[in-house]
Enzyme design. Structure first.
Site, short mmCIF file in Angstrom:
data_model
loop_
_atom_site.label_atom_id
_atom_site.label_comp_id
_atom_site.label_asym_id
_atom_site.label_seq_id
_atom_site.Cartn_x
_atom_site.Cartn_y
_atom_site.Cartn_z
N CYS A 1 3.09 4.96 -2.79
CA CYS A 1 3.91 5.42 -3.92
C CYS A 1 3.13 5.47 -5.23
CB CYS A 1 5.12 4.50 -4.07
SG CYS A 1 4.72 2.75 -3.96
N HIS B 1 8.30 3.12 -10.59
CA HIS B 1 7.00 2.56 -10.98
C HIS B 1 6.53 3.22 -12.29
CE1 HIS B 1 6.75 0.41 -7.34
NE2 HIS B 1 5.75 1.02 -6.72
C1 2RA Z 1 4.56 -1.52 -3.64
N1 2RA Z 1 3.12 0.36 -3.38
O1 2RA Z 1 4.94 -1.11 -4.72
C2 2RA Z 1 3.83 -0.65 -2.70
C3 2RA Z 1 4.80 -0.11 -1.70
N2 2RA Z 1 4.29 0.94 -0.92
O2 2RA Z 1 4.77 -2.66 -3.24
#
Ligand code: 2RA
Length: 346
Positions: A130, A244
């Site tokens: 991600c 994110h």
């Molecule tokens: C996280 N990138 O944010 C990892 C999940 N794929 O934990």
């Protein structure tokens, strides 16, 4: 043309979003089949478009009957089954959300807006981590414009990166903290509420975490950059739910122009420019949540690299662009370029 679509792991956070993306984007589905473990087999999943779907116990032969199967399960499961699912003329296309195949040379790792054409090479496609997928949506147009020499990233990653259990641990822990009760942590290395944790995934020998190295390995592969292209990331878990955030600094080959960079990013597919500091407009996890486009803003010339560098802030929904949406866009790309075919029905 419409397709028999399978999802393995449709009851997890990413699997649910894959089902939703298929419905909302009107992916041409003739039949949706959902496969699960013995625990979930026989239960039903409600969908708006495909009615009530009964979860089938995962079985390779049954999954191979599909035209395309999305794997939203563990890397171990993918390693055990994915290659067998695609094998032979009667195998299916597999789009795998785990990290199992991301670094295999002959398996495409795809963000469709960047290297969608790679999907023509193979029936097994790896979906990126991600953090990488979200960041590259803004990095790629700038690479096209100015040529990148270095990428430096600092991340602020939501609890959804650890799945539904991660989001639950944050929400339940926050309630406990507010009640003055002890906050327990099983999913995260430390209690996440009112905290930040500078560790995502395990530590590697070089002192970076695997999450940080994934950003370097995957950015190079997806953007066809040299193996030693400088990418450095510090990945931090913060107590947000499902988008994110990333501070990204790039050094460029050509001199930058901030207005031009804004214009080009605003016109890039999958990117929404949110960059009006005078109106307090910039990307934030709350506004990026639930959106297909990533938000980019705070674009400015880098104080470190001067005319040859930009610094900016990106937020993207971890479960959508970071996982489910990217996977469904891969399937759309394959349907459009002819590498996803509908099998003749018996
Ligand atoms: C996280 N990138 O944010 C990892 C999940 N794929 O934990």
């Amino acid at each position: 043309m419409s397709y028999t679509v399978g999802i393995v792991g449709a009851t997890g956070a990413v699997g649910k979003e894959i089902k939703d993306c298929l419905e909302k984007r009107n992916f041409p589905v003739s039949q949706l089949r959902i496969f699960g473990s013995a625990r979930s087999a026989g239960t039903t999943v409600q969908t708006e478009k495909y009615g009530s779907v009964t979860v089938e116990l995962f079985d390779r032969a049954a999954a191979r009957e599909c035209d395309v199967v999305f794997l939203a399960v563990s890397g171990d499961f993918a390693l055990e089954h994915a290659k067998a699912l695609v094998e032979g003329d009667d195998g299916c296309v597999v789009i795998d959300n785990s990290s199992a195949f991301r670094y295999e040379k002959d398996i495409p790792l795809v963000v469709p807006e960047i290297n969608g054409a790679e999907t023509k090479k193979c029936k097994l496609i790896a979906n990126p981590n991600c953090t990488t997928a979200i960041g590259l949506m803004a990095i790629w147009p700038l690479h096209q414009l100015y040529g990148l020499k270095k990428i430096i990233m600092s991340t602020y990653q939501a609890s959804s990166g650890a799945g539904q259990e991660g989001m639950d641990e944050l929400q339940q822990g926050t309630q406990k903290w507010l009640q003055g009760d002890k906050v327990e942590n099983k999913i995260f290395a430390h209690p996440l509420p009112f905290n930040v944790i500078p560790q995502i995934d395990k530590f590697m020998d070089n002192g970076y975490t695997k999450e940080e190295m994934k950003v370097a390995w995957e950015s190079r592969k997806i953007c066809s950059l040299p193996d030693d292209f400088p990418v450095s990331c510090s990945a931090v878990r913060i107590p947000t739910i499902r988008a994110h955030s990333e501070v990204i600094i790039v050094e460029t080959e050509k001199p930058v122009n901030v207005e031009e960079a804004r214009r080009v990013l605003a016109e890039s597919p999958g990117v929404k420019l949110v960059d009006d500091p005078s109106q307090l407009q910039y990307p934030m996890p709350l506004t990026a949540t639930g959106q297909y486009d990533i938000e980019v803003g705070r674009i400015r010339k880098s104080l470190i690299f001067g005319d040859y560098g930009l610094e900016f802030f990106v937020c993207g929904d971890q479960l959508l662009r970071g996982a489910a949406l990217n996977a469904v866009l891969v399937a759309e790309e394959m349907a459009n370029n002819g590498s996803l075919k509908a099998k003749a029905k018996a």
